[in-house]
Design a protein around this motif. Structure first.
Motif, PDB file in Angstrom:
ATOM      1  N   ILE A 197       0.840  -1.206   0.000  1.00  0.00           N
ATOM      2  CA  ILE A 197       0.000   0.000   0.000  1.00  0.00           C
ATOM      3  C   ILE A 197       0.870   1.249   0.000  1.00  0.00           C
ATOM      4  N   ALA A 198       1.941   1.249   0.794  1.00  0.00           N
ATOM      5  CA  ALA A 198       2.832   2.414   0.857  1.00  0.00           C
ATOM      6  C   ALA A 198       3.430   2.713  -0.519  1.00  0.00           C
ATOM      7  N   VAL A 199       3.855   1.658  -1.234  1.00  0.00           N
ATOM      8  CA  VAL A 199       4.428   1.855  -2.569  1.00  0.00           C
ATOM      9  C   VAL A 199       3.382   2.393  -3.533  1.00  0.00           C
ATOM     10  N   LEU A 200       2.174   1.835  -3.494  1.00  0.00           N
ATOM     11  CA  LEU A 200       1.106   2.283  -4.394  1.00  0.00           C
ATOM     12  C   LEU A 200       0.714   3.733  -4.125  1.00  0.00           C
ATOM     13  N   VAL A 201       0.654   4.120  -2.858  1.00  0.00           N
ATOM     14  CA  VAL A 201       0.325   5.511  -2.518  1.00  0.00           C
ATOM     15  C   VAL A 201       1.382   6.451  -3.072  1.00  0.00           C
ATOM     16  N   LYS A 202       2.658   6.048  -2.957  1.00  0.00           N
ATOM     17  CA  LYS A 202       3.770   6.891  -3.415  1.00  0.00           C
ATOM     18  C   LYS A 202       3.768   7.023  -4.930  1.00  0.00           C
ATOM     19  N   LEU A 203       3.453   5.926  -5.631  1.00  0.00           N
ATOM     20  CA  LEU A 203       3.449   5.955  -7.087  1.00  0.00           C
ATOM     21  C   LEU A 203       2.238   6.672  -7.660  1.00  0.00           C
ATOM     22  N   ASP A 204       1.134   6.656  -6.933  1.00  0.00           N
ATOM     23  CA  ASP A 204      -0.117   7.192  -7.470  1.00  0.00           C
ATOM     24  C   ASP A 204      -0.130   8.712  -7.531  1.00  0.00           C
ATOM     25  N   SER A 205       0.454   9.366  -6.516  1.00  0.00           N
ATOM     26  CA  SER A 205       0.467  10.838  -6.506  1.00  0.00           C
ATOM     27  C   SER A 205       1.629  11.329  -5.663  1.00  0.00           C
ATOM     28  N   ALA A 206       2.091  12.514  -5.966  1.00  0.00           N
ATOM     29  CA  ALA A 206       3.235  13.084  -5.246  1.00  0.00           C
ATOM     30  C   ALA A 206       2.842  13.410  -3.807  1.00  0.00           C
ATOM     31  N   GLY A 207       3.785  13.155  -2.886  1.00  0.00           N
ATOM     32  CA  GLY A 207       3.536  13.492  -1.497  1.00  0.00           C
ATOM     33  C   GLY A 207       3.936  12.371  -0.561  1.00  0.00           C
ATOM     34  N   PRO A 208       3.801  12.580   0.735  1.00  0.00           N
ATOM     35  CA  PRO A 208       4.198  11.563   1.722  1.00  0.00           C
ATOM     36  C   PRO A 208       3.246  10.369   1.703  1.00  0.00           C
ATOM     37  N   VAL A 209       3.728   9.255   2.230  1.00  0.00           N
ATOM     38  CA  VAL A 209       2.905   8.040   2.312  1.00  0.00           C
ATOM     39  C   VAL A 209       1.813   8.205   3.365  1.00  0.00           C
ATOM     40  N   PHE A 210       2.194   8.815   4.490  1.00  0.00           N
ATOM     41  CA  PHE A 210       1.256   8.933   5.613  1.00  0.00           C
ATOM     42  C   PHE A 210       0.632  10.323   5.668  1.00  0.00           C
ATOM     43  N   PHE A 211      -0.603  10.354   6.098  1.00  0.00           N
ATOM     44  CA  PHE A 211      -1.316  11.601   6.373  1.00  0.00           C
ATOM     45  C   PHE A 211      -1.445  11.725   7.885  1.00  0.00           C
ATOM     46  N   LYS A 212      -0.928  12.800   8.444  1.00  0.00           N
ATOM     47  CA  LYS A 212      -0.974  13.022   9.887  1.00  0.00           C
ATOM     48  C   LYS A 212      -1.960  14.142  10.177  1.00  0.00           C
ATOM     49  N   GLN A 213      -2.873  13.887  11.087  1.00  0.00           N
ATOM     50  CA  GLN A 213      -3.903  14.870  11.410  1.00  0.00           C
ATOM     51  C   GLN A 213      -4.104  14.942  12.921  1.00  0.00           C
ATOM     52  N   THR A 214      -4.281  16.143  13.432  1.00  0.00           N
ATOM     53  CA  THR A 214      -4.523  16.326  14.866  1.00  0.00           C
ATOM     54  C   THR A 214      -5.932  15.874  15.202  1.00  0.00           C
ATOM     55  N   ARG A 215      -6.032  14.970  16.162  1.00  0.00           N
ATOM     56  CA  ARG A 215      -7.323  14.465  16.612  1.00  0.00           C
ATOM     57  C   ARG A 215      -7.430  14.637  18.129  1.00  0.00           C
ATOM     58  N   ILE A 216      -8.655  14.522  18.650  1.00  0.00           N
ATOM     59  CA  ILE A 216      -8.893  14.643  20.092  1.00  0.00           C
ATOM     60  C   ILE A 216      -8.848  13.257  20.709  1.00  0.00           C
ATOM     61  N   GLY A 217      -7.993  13.086  21.724  1.00  0.00           N
ATOM     62  CA  GLY A 217      -7.813  11.795  22.357  1.00  0.00           C
ATOM     63  C   GLY A 217      -8.351  11.755  23.771  1.00  0.00           C
ATOM     64  N   ARG A 218      -7.826  10.793  24.538  1.00  0.00           N
ATOM     65  CA  ARG A 218      -8.307  10.600  25.907  1.00  0.00           C
ATOM     66  C   ARG A 218      -8.053  11.829  26.762  1.00  0.00           C
ATOM     67  N   GLY A 219      -9.020  12.140  27.600  1.00  0.00           N
ATOM     68  CA  GLY A 219      -8.902  13.302  28.470  1.00  0.00           C
ATOM     69  C   GLY A 219      -8.943  14.609  27.720  1.00  0.00           C
ATOM     70  N   ASN A 220      -9.436  14.575  26.445  1.00  0.00           N
ATOM     71  CA  ASN A 220      -9.518  15.755  25.575  1.00  0.00           C
ATOM     72  C   ASN A 220      -8.142  16.283  25.186  1.00  0.00           C
ATOM     73  N   GLN A 221      -7.090  15.448  25.316  1.00  0.00           N
ATOM     74  CA  GLN A 221      -5.760  15.827  24.852  1.00  0.00           C
ATOM     75  C   GLN A 221      -5.628  15.499  23.370  1.00  0.00           C
ATOM     76  N   MET A 222      -4.919  16.343  22.630  1.00  0.00           N
ATOM     77  CA  MET A 222      -4.761  16.162  21.196  1.00  0.00           C
ATOM     78  C   MET A 222      -3.535  15.302  20.886  1.00  0.00           C
ATOM     79  N   PHE A 223      -3.602  14.586  19.776  1.00  0.00           N
ATOM     80  CA  PHE A 223      -2.484  13.770  19.325  1.00  0.00           C
ATOM     81  C   PHE A 223      -2.506  13.713  17.806  1.00  0.00           C
ATOM     82  N   LYS A 224      -1.402  13.250  17.218  1.00  0.00           N
ATOM     83  CA  LYS A 224      -1.289  13.121  15.769  1.00  0.00           C
ATOM     84  C   LYS A 224      -1.689  11.699  15.359  1.00  0.00           C
TER      85      LYS A 224
END
Length: 472
Positions: free
Chosen positions: A301-328
């Motif tokens: 999947i990582a190889v296919l994502v890289k070949l399909d379009s320019a950019g990083p393999v992973f998408f990192k997004q800030t989300r709300i976690g336990r105790g309302n603390q944010m994480f990536k």
């Protein structure tokens, strides 16, 4: 005395008393005690039949039916041991007969303990060599699977199976009070037959006769009469509750004490130490095993994502976690970099022009979520829990916490790869406010009823919704 019967399907707007002025004609149904007996006996028979049928199936698969009779001895010991353990674990109690998930958890727990006890005893008295290990293993696995499915279906459809709802809820509503929302089997207006401020044995006898078949009684009265009703019902030998609408916004969980003063419990805090250890060990073991097993797929999947379009393999997004603390939170990138929405203000939609060709496939199959196994190993997430949301997520153009103030309550636990809301089909874009409320209600239910057994059941149910119509 004004009694209104046959209201098991009764519900109305708060504040309305129109439905209490006329008496509906109740349709005949068996007594609640008879229905409870049917539920108790029916579920016990279902359990025993599941265990017997499972071991018979294991015997047939093992091709030992004609030559080996030791399984009969095993079954003769296992069945009564299961019944005793299940009864001791309250697997047939009223609260557990009203919630399919609790019923499944209690039954599965009792079966695992019973099988473990039988194996231990057989080993201790040195007769374990007489039991074919493969047969015992297959029978145990089949028993657990069939018992989980049968208990869930029986409790889910219990009213239809046994001929009615065996659990009666009575509402005592004084004439000057708003009628609380909900469903009640019986509605009583007490003015003409009982006054809690008068200590009259005859009146108490009338009240006892009115409540004797109920499982629960709810009282709606004025604040100044709540103490009198509390004293009257403490000796009634029935679960009794008094409506206190002013506490609605506090969402209390129960009562506590600080010194000599009573307090309202509004949050339970974290799981106990042992439960936390169990959940973390379960998460770490499953996440590590899944990562190792899926490593070739992740690499492809990582190889296919890289070949399909320019950019990083992973998408990192800030989300709300336990105790309302944010994480990536990590995902495989499924959109073009320049069109990615880091805040999550725009939900992905069907035929979304931002999604790449590979992105469509991995989103449709939920494979884009697999990197979150790394979040689980790091301790940011759990395998099962409320799904983490982006900071800009909206429902009907409102931020999630603007739709329902209880939204923040769901963060009392680590967010999960999957959850109760997901296995119930609440996925995809939140176009309407109800889309969020449905998910929120499921998340809060999960928090209130957590058990490791329910986590296992949710994981099993997740496989049937991996390919979902709202996954895009």
């Amino acid at each position: 005395m004004n009694l209104e019967l046959g209201r098991s399907g009764w519900a109305q707007e708060p504040g309305s008393r129109d439905s209490m002025t006329s008496v509906s004609t109740p349709s005949w149904r068996p007594r609640a005690s008879a229905l409870r007996s049917r539920a108790f006996i029916g579920l016990m028979l279902v359990d025993l039949l599941c265990i017997i049928a499972s071991f018979l199936a294991a015997v047939l698969l093992h091709a030992r039916f004609g030559s080996d009779k030791n399984w009969i001895v095993l079954l003769a010991v296992l069945l009564p041991m299961y019944v005793v353990i299940a009864l001791n674990a309250h697997a047939y109690s009223s609260p557990n007969l009203q919630d399919p998930f609790r019923a499944v958890a209690k039954g599965a727990q009792a079966l695992v303990i019973a099988i473990s006890a039988v194996i231990f005893v057989a080993f201790f008295v040195r007769v374990s060599d007489g039991f074919p290990r493969m047969l015992v293993t297959l029978g145990s696995i089949f028993s657990l699977g069939s018992l989980i499915a049968a208990r869930y279906l029986f409790v889910k459809h219990m009213a239809a199976i046994i001929g009615g709802n065996p659990f009666s809820v009575i509402l005592i509503c004084e004439g000057d009070q708003r009628v609380p929302p909900g469903k009640f089997s019986v509605v009583i207006s007490p003015e003409s037959f009982f006054d809690p401020e008068q200590h009259d044995p005859v009146m108490y006898d009338r009240l006892a006769k009115s409540l004797e078949s109920a499982d629960r009684v709810v009282v709606a009265c004025s604040p100044e009469r709540r103490t009198a009703w509390a004293h009257a019902l403490k000796g009634a030998n029935i679960q009794s509750e008094i409506v206190a609408p002013e506490l609605r916004d506090l969402a209390p969980l129960g009562m506590g004490n600080h010194g000599s003063e009573p307090t309202i419990v509004i949050a339970n805090g974290p799981l106990g130490l042992f439960d936390r250890f169990m959940k973390r060990a379960f998460d770490f073991t499953l996440a590590l095993g899944a990562l190792l097993a899926l490593l070739p797929i992740l690499a492809v999947i990582a190889v296919l994502v890289k070949l399909d379009s320019a950019g990083p393999v992973f998408f990192k997004q800030t989300r709300i976690g336990r105790g309302n603390q944010m994480f990536k939170m990590l995902k495989f990138r499924s959109m073009r970099v320049l069109e990615s929405d880091l805040a999550g203000a725009r939900s992905a939609s069907r035929d979304d022009d931002r999604v790449t060709r590979v992105g469509k496939f991995i989103r449709r199959t939920s494979m884009d979520e697999l990197p979150q196994l790394i979040n689980v190993l790091k301790g940011d997430m759990s395998i099962v829990g409320p799904r983490p949301h982006a900071l800009g997520s909206r429902a009907a153009d409102k931020l999630f916490w603007e739709v329902d103030t209880r939204y923040w309550h769901r963060h009392a636990a680590k967010p999960g790869l999957t959850g109760l809301a997901q296995v119930r089909g609440y996925r995809g874009a939140t176009v309407y406010e109800s889309d969020l409320r449905n998910r929120l209600q499921a998340d809060l239910e999960y928090l209130d009823t957590w058990s490791i057994w329910r986590d296992l059941l949710i994981i099993a149910m997740t496989f049937r919704v991996l390919l979902h119509r709202n996954a895009f």
